[in-house]
Design an enzyme around this catalytic site. Structure first.
Site, mmCIF file in Angstrom:
data_model
loop_
_atom_site.group_PDB
_atom_site.id
_atom_site.type_symbol
_atom_site.label_atom_id
_atom_site.label_comp_id
_atom_site.label_asym_id
_atom_site.label_seq_id
_atom_site.Cartn_x
_atom_site.Cartn_y
_atom_site.Cartn_z
ATOM 1 C CB SER A 3 -0.988 0.000 1.169
ATOM 2 O OG SER A 3 -0.341 0.210 2.392
ATOM 3 C CG ASN A 4 3.565 2.728 3.031
ATOM 4 O OD1 ASN A 4 3.393 3.925 3.266
ATOM 5 N ND2 ASN A 4 3.317 1.781 3.924
ATOM 6 C CB ILE B 194 17.613 -7.020 8.567
ATOM 7 C CG1 ILE B 194 16.380 -6.911 9.479
ATOM 8 C CG2 ILE B 194 18.735 -6.106 9.048
ATOM 9 C CD1 ILE B 194 16.587 -7.434 10.872
ATOM 10 C CG LEU B 195 18.514 -4.157 2.921
ATOM 11 C CD1 LEU B 195 18.244 -2.763 2.381
ATOM 12 C CD2 LEU B 195 18.706 -5.152 1.776
ATOM 13 C CG ASN C 92 12.177 1.174 6.623
ATOM 14 O OD1 ASN C 92 11.426 0.565 5.852
ATOM 15 N ND2 ASN C 92 12.209 0.922 7.916
ATOM 16 C CG HIS D 158 9.635 1.745 12.254
ATOM 17 N ND1 HIS D 158 9.832 0.379 12.214
ATOM 18 C CD2 HIS D 158 9.330 2.044 13.541
ATOM 19 C CE1 HIS D 158 9.658 -0.119 13.425
ATOM 20 N NE2 HIS D 158 9.356 0.871 14.250
ATOM 21 C CG ASP E 115 13.338 -0.131 12.731
ATOM 22 O OD1 ASP E 115 13.304 -0.080 11.490
ATOM 23 O OD2 ASP E 115 12.767 -1.027 13.387
ATOM 24 C CD GLU F 227 2.771 3.042 7.756
ATOM 25 O OE1 GLU F 227 3.191 2.433 6.770
ATOM 26 O OE2 GLU F 227 2.479 2.458 8.814
HETATM 27 C C1 GRF Z 1 3.714 -0.627 6.885
HETATM 28 O O1 GRF Z 1 3.006 -0.548 8.073
HETATM 29 C C2 GRF Z 1 5.110 -0.103 7.078
HETATM 30 O O2 GRF Z 1 5.185 0.906 8.020
HETATM 31 C C3 GRF Z 1 5.848 -1.325 7.566
HETATM 32 O O3 GRF Z 1 5.292 -2.406 6.865
HETATM 33 C C4 GRF Z 1 3.959 -2.089 6.472
HETATM 34 C C5 GRF Z 1 3.892 -2.275 5.000
HETATM 35 O O4 GRF Z 1 2.605 -2.123 4.485
HETATM 36 N N1 GRF Z 1 7.255 -1.144 7.348
HETATM 37 P P1 GRF Z 1 2.389 -1.980 2.914
HETATM 38 O O5 GRF Z 1 2.978 -3.245 2.271
HETATM 39 O O6 GRF Z 1 3.076 -0.750 2.449
HETATM 40 O O7 GRF Z 1 0.905 -1.936 2.749
#
Ligand code: GRF
Length: 202
Positions: free
Chosen positions: A16-17, A95-96, A110, A112, A148, A177
């Site tokens: 979704s992001n 984790i890279l 990233n 978080h 993080d 986000e």
């Molecule tokens: C999000 O909550 C992000 O903060 C975390 O993993 C989730 C990913 O969600 N790192 P999406 O795949 O972007 O929907």
């Protein structure tokens, strides 16, 4: 017109992001272009969504490599072949390694789901509720070798409401986000363009 910064999105799941970033990058004045989506999971739903949105997407199946070093070497080659300058981790659940992060220093972002430095790691919504916090949120940050812990770029805060469970709280955070990740990417891409122009003049 100044060239836009070629950006790869790394995902592991629903994406979704990733969708929010692809949509934002359609604006003509956005400083980054989404060149490529890569997933370490071949069945990540986000791969299909990316293709539907017109972005090249491919899986680099982690299990088909002997180990992390070989996986990261393939990832690095893929990114360089696509002339990628900036990487956004968007729900990328791996984790890279420090050498990989070092090679891409200052060029990996990233998102978080907490107000870093609070609640690093997993299960942040559950932990925010268990600790009785009144506020929670999300952070876009540079990736460093420590998990993080890299420098913060943008944060957004949401309230924790009476009756919240991890799902309702996660949904409230996710809205933020999707708002701040594009802001952070545009901001970092603008800075890279300025740095690139200065280097070209020197
Ligand atoms: C999000 O909550 C992000 O903060 C975390 O993993 C989730 C990913 O969600 N790192 P999406 O795949 O972007 O929907």
């Amino acid at each position: 017109m100044t060239p836009r910064v070629r950006t790869a999105l790394l995902i592991s799941g629903r994406g979704s992001n990733m969708r929010a970033l692809i949509a934002a990058a359609r604006a003509p004045d956005f400083a980054a272009e989404i060149a490529l989506v890569l997933s370490d999971q071949p069945d990540a739903a986000g791969l299909e969504s990316a293709r539907k949105m017109g972005v090249a997407a491919a899986a680099l199946d982690f299990r088909s490599y002997p180990g992390k070093a070989e996986f990261e070497s393939a990832l690095d080659q893929r990114l360089r072949a696509a002339r990628v300058e900036l990487i956004c981790l968007a729900g990328f659940m791996r984790i890279l390694s420090a050498p990989f992060v070092e090679q891409w220093s200052g060029r990996i972002l990233n998102i978080h789901p907490s107000l870093l430095p609070d609640l690093r790691g997993l299960k942040t919504h559950e932990r925010a509720l268990a600790e009785g916090r009144s506020g929670h949120g999300c952070t876009v940050h540079y990736v460093s070798a420590d998990l993080d812990a890299g420098p913060v770029i943008v944060q957004a805060r949401v309230p924790v409401l009476t009756g919240d469970d991890a799902e309702t709280l996660a949904a409230r955070v996710l809205i933020e986000e999707h708002r701040i990740y594009p802001l952070a990417l545009d901001k970092v891409a603008r800075q890279l363009r300025v740095a690139g122009a200065r280097a070209a003049q020197a």
